[in-house]
Design a protein around this motif. Structure first.
Motif, PDB file in Angstrom:
ATOM      1  N   GLU A 201       0.844  -1.186   0.000  1.00 14.99           N
ATOM      2  CA  GLU A 201       0.000   0.000   0.000  1.00 14.99           C
ATOM      3  C   GLU A 201       0.877   1.233   0.000  1.00 14.99           C
ATOM      4  O   GLU A 201       2.085   1.152   0.263  1.00 14.99           O
ATOM      5  CB  GLU A 201      -0.934   0.010   1.221  1.00 14.99           C
ATOM      6  N   ILE A 202       0.278   2.380  -0.295  1.00 16.71           N
ATOM      7  CA  ILE A 202       1.000   3.649  -0.281  1.00 16.71           C
ATOM      8  C   ILE A 202       0.363   4.552   0.757  1.00 16.71           C
ATOM      9  O   ILE A 202      -0.861   4.641   0.852  1.00 16.71           O
ATOM     10  CB  ILE A 202       0.956   4.318  -1.664  1.00 16.71           C
ATOM     11  N   ASN A 203       1.215   5.207   1.533  1.00 16.68           N
ATOM     12  CA  ASN A 203       0.734   6.099   2.586  1.00 16.68           C
ATOM     13  C   ASN A 203       0.974   7.550   2.202  1.00 16.68           C
ATOM     14  O   ASN A 203       2.115   7.956   1.942  1.00 16.68           O
ATOM     15  CB  ASN A 203       1.425   5.778   3.910  1.00 16.68           C
ATOM     16  N   LEU A 204      -0.105   8.314   2.166  1.00 12.86           N
ATOM     17  CA  LEU A 204      -0.021   9.731   1.839  1.00 12.86           C
ATOM     18  C   LEU A 204       0.748  10.500   2.910  1.00 12.86           C
ATOM     19  O   LEU A 204       1.290  11.579   2.644  1.00 12.86           O
ATOM     20  CB  LEU A 204      -1.432  10.300   1.683  1.00 12.86           C
ATOM     21  N   ASP A 205       0.841   9.939   4.095  1.00 11.72           N
ATOM     22  CA  ASP A 205       1.594  10.575   5.187  1.00 11.72           C
ATOM     23  C   ASP A 205       3.051  10.831   4.780  1.00 11.72           C
ATOM     24  O   ASP A 205       3.667  11.793   5.226  1.00 11.72           O
ATOM     25  CB  ASP A 205       1.576   9.688   6.432  1.00 11.72           C
ATOM     26  N   TYR A 206       3.597   9.945   3.956  1.00 13.74           N
ATOM     27  CA  TYR A 206       4.983  10.084   3.514  1.00 13.74           C
ATOM     28  C   TYR A 206       5.173  11.368   2.718  1.00 13.74           C
ATOM     29  O   TYR A 206       6.138  12.117   2.915  1.00 13.74           O
ATOM     30  CB  TYR A 206       5.354   8.870   2.661  1.00 13.74           C
ATOM     31  N   PHE A 207       4.239  11.667   1.839  1.00 19.05           N
ATOM     32  CA  PHE A 207       4.334  12.873   1.026  1.00 19.05           C
ATOM     33  C   PHE A 207       4.059  14.122   1.866  1.00 19.05           C
ATOM     34  O   PHE A 207       4.640  15.175   1.631  1.00 19.05           O
ATOM     35  CB  PHE A 207       3.371  12.772  -0.152  1.00 19.05           C
ATOM     36  N   GLU A 208       3.186  13.989   2.843  1.00 24.69           N
ATOM     37  CA  GLU A 208       2.941  15.095   3.770  1.00 24.69           C
ATOM     38  C   GLU A 208       4.218  15.437   4.524  1.00 24.69           C
ATOM     39  O   GLU A 208       4.555  16.621   4.694  1.00 24.69           O
ATOM     40  CB  GLU A 208       1.827  14.719   4.740  1.00 24.69           C
ATOM     41  N   GLU A 209       4.935  14.412   4.951  1.00 25.49           N
ATOM     42  CA  GLU A 209       6.201  14.631   5.660  1.00 25.49           C
ATOM     43  C   GLU A 209       7.218  15.308   4.742  1.00 25.49           C
ATOM     44  O   GLU A 209       7.945  16.212   5.163  1.00 25.49           O
ATOM     45  CB  GLU A 209       6.733  13.277   6.147  1.00 25.49           C
ATOM     46  N   GLU A 212       6.254  19.038   4.240  1.00 25.17           N
ATOM     47  CA  GLU A 212       6.590  19.837   5.425  1.00 25.17           C
ATOM     48  C   GLU A 212       8.092  20.043   5.553  1.00 25.17           C
ATOM     49  O   GLU A 212       8.556  21.100   5.977  1.00 25.17           O
ATOM     50  CB  GLU A 212       6.019  19.171   6.675  1.00 25.17           C
ATOM     51  N   PHE A 213       8.860  19.020   5.204  1.00 21.05           N
ATOM     52  CA  PHE A 213      10.323  19.142   5.208  1.00 21.05           C
ATOM     53  C   PHE A 213      10.755  20.287   4.293  1.00 21.05           C
ATOM     54  O   PHE A 213      11.600  21.114   4.661  1.00 21.05           O
ATOM     55  CB  PHE A 213      10.951  17.821   4.751  1.00 21.05           C
ATOM     56  N   LEU A 214      10.179  20.339   3.101  1.00 19.66           N
ATOM     57  CA  LEU A 214      10.507  21.406   2.160  1.00 19.66           C
ATOM     58  C   LEU A 214      10.086  22.772   2.680  1.00 19.66           C
ATOM     59  O   LEU A 214      10.851  23.738   2.638  1.00 19.66           O
ATOM     60  CB  LEU A 214       9.821  21.145   0.823  1.00 19.66           C
ATOM     61  N   ARG A 215       8.882  22.859   3.189  1.00 18.06           N
ATOM     62  CA  ARG A 215       8.350  24.157   3.615  1.00 18.06           C
ATOM     63  C   ARG A 215       9.124  24.746   4.793  1.00 18.06           C
ATOM     64  O   ARG A 215       9.191  25.969   4.948  1.00 18.06           O
ATOM     65  CB  ARG A 215       6.867  24.026   3.983  1.00 18.06           C
ATOM     66  N   LYS A 216       9.719  23.884   5.595  1.00 17.12           N
ATOM     67  CA  LYS A 216      10.478  24.351   6.749  1.00 17.12           C
ATOM     68  C   LYS A 216      11.937  24.667   6.416  1.00 17.12           C
ATOM     69  O   LYS A 216      12.660  25.195   7.260  1.00 17.12           O
ATOM     70  CB  LYS A 216      10.423  23.295   7.856  1.00 17.12           C
ATOM     71  N   TYR A 243      -5.630  16.242  -0.884  1.00 18.21           N
ATOM     72  CA  TYR A 243      -5.829  15.970   0.544  1.00 18.21           C
ATOM     73  C   TYR A 243      -4.854  16.682   1.477  1.00 18.21           C
ATOM     74  O   TYR A 243      -5.136  16.798   2.677  1.00 18.21           O
ATOM     75  CB  TYR A 243      -5.720  14.461   0.792  1.00 18.21           C
ATOM     76  N   LEU A 244      -3.729  17.156   0.963  1.00 20.00           N
ATOM     77  CA  LEU A 244      -2.710  17.754   1.828  1.00 20.00           C
ATOM     78  C   LEU A 244      -2.675  19.267   1.655  1.00 20.00           C
ATOM     79  O   LEU A 244      -2.939  19.790   0.574  1.00 20.00           O
ATOM     80  CB  LEU A 244      -1.336  17.162   1.513  1.00 20.00           C
ATOM     81  N   SER A 245      -2.325  19.967   2.708  1.00 22.07           N
ATOM     82  CA  SER A 245      -2.195  21.423   2.636  1.00 22.07           C
ATOM     83  C   SER A 245      -0.800  21.802   2.142  1.00 22.07           C
ATOM     84  O   SER A 245       0.142  21.021   2.255  1.00 22.07           O
ATOM     85  CB  SER A 245      -2.456  22.046   4.009  1.00 22.07           C
ATOM     86  N   GLY A 246      -0.703  22.995   1.595  1.00 23.77           N
ATOM     87  CA  GLY A 246       0.600  23.513   1.197  1.00 23.77           C
ATOM     88  C   GLY A 246       1.039  23.149  -0.201  1.00 23.77           C
ATOM     89  O   GLY A 246       2.202  23.354  -0.553  1.00 23.77           O
ATOM     90  N   VAL A 247       0.139  22.609  -1.029  1.00 20.08           N
ATOM     91  CA  VAL A 247       0.485  22.292  -2.422  1.00 20.08           C
ATOM     92  C   VAL A 247      -0.139  23.352  -3.324  1.00 20.08           C
ATOM     93  O   VAL A 247      -1.355  23.426  -3.461  1.00 20.08           O
ATOM     94  CB  VAL A 247      -0.001  20.889  -2.822  1.00 20.08           C
TER      95      VAL A 247
END
Length: 424
Positions: A201-209, A212-216, A243-247
Motif C-alpha cells: 500500500e501507499i501512505n499519503l503521510d509520507y508525502f505530507e512529511e 513539510e520538510f521542504l516548507r520548513k 488531501y494535503l495542505s501547502g500544495v
C-alpha cells in the motif's frame, strides 16, 4: 584523424544536459559526404549510439543547425538529432542517467563515407548539476531522497519531485530544475537505501512529511510548494494536491485520474482502493514488447468509482501534460476525465496540453528516445509509444512549459532570479 578537419561543439563542449549545442564541421572537401556519429554509455554500461550522413557545402562546411541529414538514425534538419536518436546496442533498453554527479558524456565523430576513417572527434560533457547547486542526501524521519539547493540566499520556491513510481531514486529532473532557481526534493517511494523492496500500500503521510520538510527549509519561501510527477506518480501527486495542505502547483505528466495499482492510505485508514489492471488486455507485438494502453480497468464503472480522486477539492493549480501516442496506458483519456471533472465542478484552476506522436516517457530534453523497455508493474517489456522526432520536440516544449508554470504559480518574490547564480 585528419588535421585539416575540425569538429566544434558551440558554445562549449561542456554544458547542461538540457541545453542545446551547435555541431559544426569545417575543413572537408567541397560537397564531401561524411558520416557523423555520437556514442555514449549509461550508468549500467549500456552503449547508445547514433549516426547520420551529411554533405558538406561548397566551402567544405557542415552546420547541423541548417544542414539536413540525408540518412541514418534520423533525416532532415535536426540540430540535436545525434543525441535524441541514439539507440542502445540491445533491444528494449532505456537510457539510465539517474545520478546527478555523473555527466552524460557523448563522443561526437566525423568519418569518411567510404572506409569509415575517422576525420575528427570531440567529446561533450553534458552535466546534470550546475555550479553552486548543492546536493544533500536526505534521511530524516521516513523521508529517503536527495535535496538540491541553488546557490544564493533565497528565498526560492520548493518543489517535490515524484519522478516515477519504481524502486530506487532518480536525480536528473530534480537537479536540472534546481539550476533554474528551485529547492527540489526528489524522493524514493520504495527500494532505496533502507526502504522496503516491495510494498502493499501507499501512505499519503509520507508525502505530507516530505512537503513539510521542504516548507520548513531555511531557503524555501512562498505560500506552498510544487509537485512534479510522471506516470503512476501522477495519481499520487493528484492525491497530495487534493488531501494535503501547502500544495500550490502540481505538474501531472502522463498519469491517471484514479488511484492505481496500490491502495492509498492516510492517517492509518484507506482513502482510496486501487484501480487494477487486466493482463489479458496487454497486447503482444512482433517487436517483443507489448502494448498496455487498454490494460487498466475503467474507473467509471460502479465497482471502481471509489478509486477516482476528487481533484475538485484541491486548492492549488494543475498543469496536465499528456502524450497522444502513450502506449503504456491511456493517459489522454485520463487527462480528459480530469479536465471534465474540474469543469463540472466549476473549476478553472488548470491548464492542459497534449503532444501528438509523443510517447509515455516525457523527460528533460536531449536524452535518447526510448521506444520500449521492461515495465516493473506490468512485469514485461512494454512499448512506450511515440515517434522519435515528435517525442524529442515534445520534451523540449514540455520542459519549458513546466518552468513557466512553476514561475507563474510558485515565485516567492520578484527578485528570485537575481538570487540564482548557478550555471554550467
Amino acid at each position: 584523424m585528419s588535421p585539416q578537419v575540425r569538429l566544434r561543439l558551440l558554445p562549449s563542449a561542456r554544458c547542461l544536459f538540457d541545453e542545446p549545442v551547435q555541431v559544426k564541421v569545417a575543413g572537408l572537401r567541397s560537397r564531401q559526404v561524411v558520416t557523423m556519429r555520437a556514442r555514449s554509455t549509461d550508468e549500467r554500461g549500456m552503449i547508445f549510439s547514433s549516426s547520420a550522413t551529411y554533405r558538406a557545402d561548397g566551402n567544405g562546411d557542415i552546420d547541423l543547425n541548417k544542414d539536413p541529414s540525408l540518412s541514418g538514425t534520423y533525416v532532415g534538419v535536426e540540430p540535436m538529432g545525434l543525441l535524441w536518436s541514439m539507440k542502445a546496442d540491445s533491444l528494449h533498453k532505456r537510457f539510465q542517467k539517474n545520478f546527478s554527479l555523473n555527466p552524460h558524456v557523448v563522443k561526437f565523430s566525423v568519418h569518411e563515407e567510404e572506409g569509415g576513417r575517422t576525420l575528427a572527434e570531440e567529446t561533450s560533457e553534458r552535466v546534470l548539476i550546475g555550479d553552486g547547486v548543492s546536493r544533500v542526501p536526505v534521511k530524516e524521519g521516513n523521508i529517503r531522497g536527495v535535496l538540491f539547493t541553488p546557490q544564493g540566499p533565497g528565498p526560492f520556491p520548493g518543489v517535490l519531485d515524484l519522478y516515477t513510481f519504481g524502486g530506487g531514486l532518480s536525480e536528473k529532473r530534480a537537479s536540472l530544475l534546481a539550476i533554474k532557481g528551485y529547492v527540489v526534493l526528489t524522493v524514493a517511494l520504495y527500494g532505496h537505501d533502507d526502504m522496503p523492496k516491495e510494498i502493499q500500500e501507499i501512505n499519503l503521510d509520507y508525502f505530507e512529511e516530505a512537503i513539510e520538510f521542504l516548507r520548513k527549509h531555511e531557503k524555501v519561501g512562498g505560500k506552498g510548494v510544487g509537485i512534479m510527477s510522471l506516470s503512476k506518480s501522477g495519481d499520487l501527486a493528484l492525491s497530495a494536491a487534493t488531501y494535503l495542505s501547502g500544495v500550490e502547483a502540481t505538474v501531472w505528466i502522463n498519469g491517471h485520474s484514479a488511484n492505481t495499482i496500490f491502495p492509498l492510505c492516510y492517517k492509518k485508514r484507506q482513502i482510496h482502493p486501487a484501480l487494477l489492471f487486466d493482463t489479458g488486455r496487454i497486447t503482444p507485438t512482433e517487436s517483443g514488447a507489448s502494448i498496455g494502453k487498454h490494460a487498466m480497468n475503467n474507473p467509471h464503472l460502479e465497482e471502481n468509482k471509489a478509486t477516482l480522486i476528487p481533484v475538485e477539492k484541491a486548492k492549488g493549480r494543475f498543469l496536465f501534460l499528456t502524450s497522444e501516442d502513450d502506449q503504456n496506458w491511456d493517459s489522454m483519456t485520463s487527462m480528459d476525465m480530469l479536465v471534465e471533472r474540474l469543469k463540472h465542478h466549476g473549476k478553472d484552476n488548470f491548464e492542459s496540453l497534449s503532444y501528438p506522436r509523443a510517447g509515455h516517457y516525457l523527460e528533460p530534453p536531449y536524452g535518447p528516445y526510448c521506444p520500449s523497455s521492461f515495465h516493473g508493474l506490468w512485469g514485461q517489456r512494454i512499448k512506450w509509444g511515440g515517434e522519435p522526432r515528435s517525442h524529442a520536440a515534445a520534451e523540449v516544449h514540455m520542459w519549458e512549459k513546466i518552468q513557466e508554470f512553476f514561475r507563474a504559480n510558485l515565485s516567492c518574490n520578484d527578485e528570485i532570479n537575481n538570487n540564482v547564480s548557478a550555471s554550467s
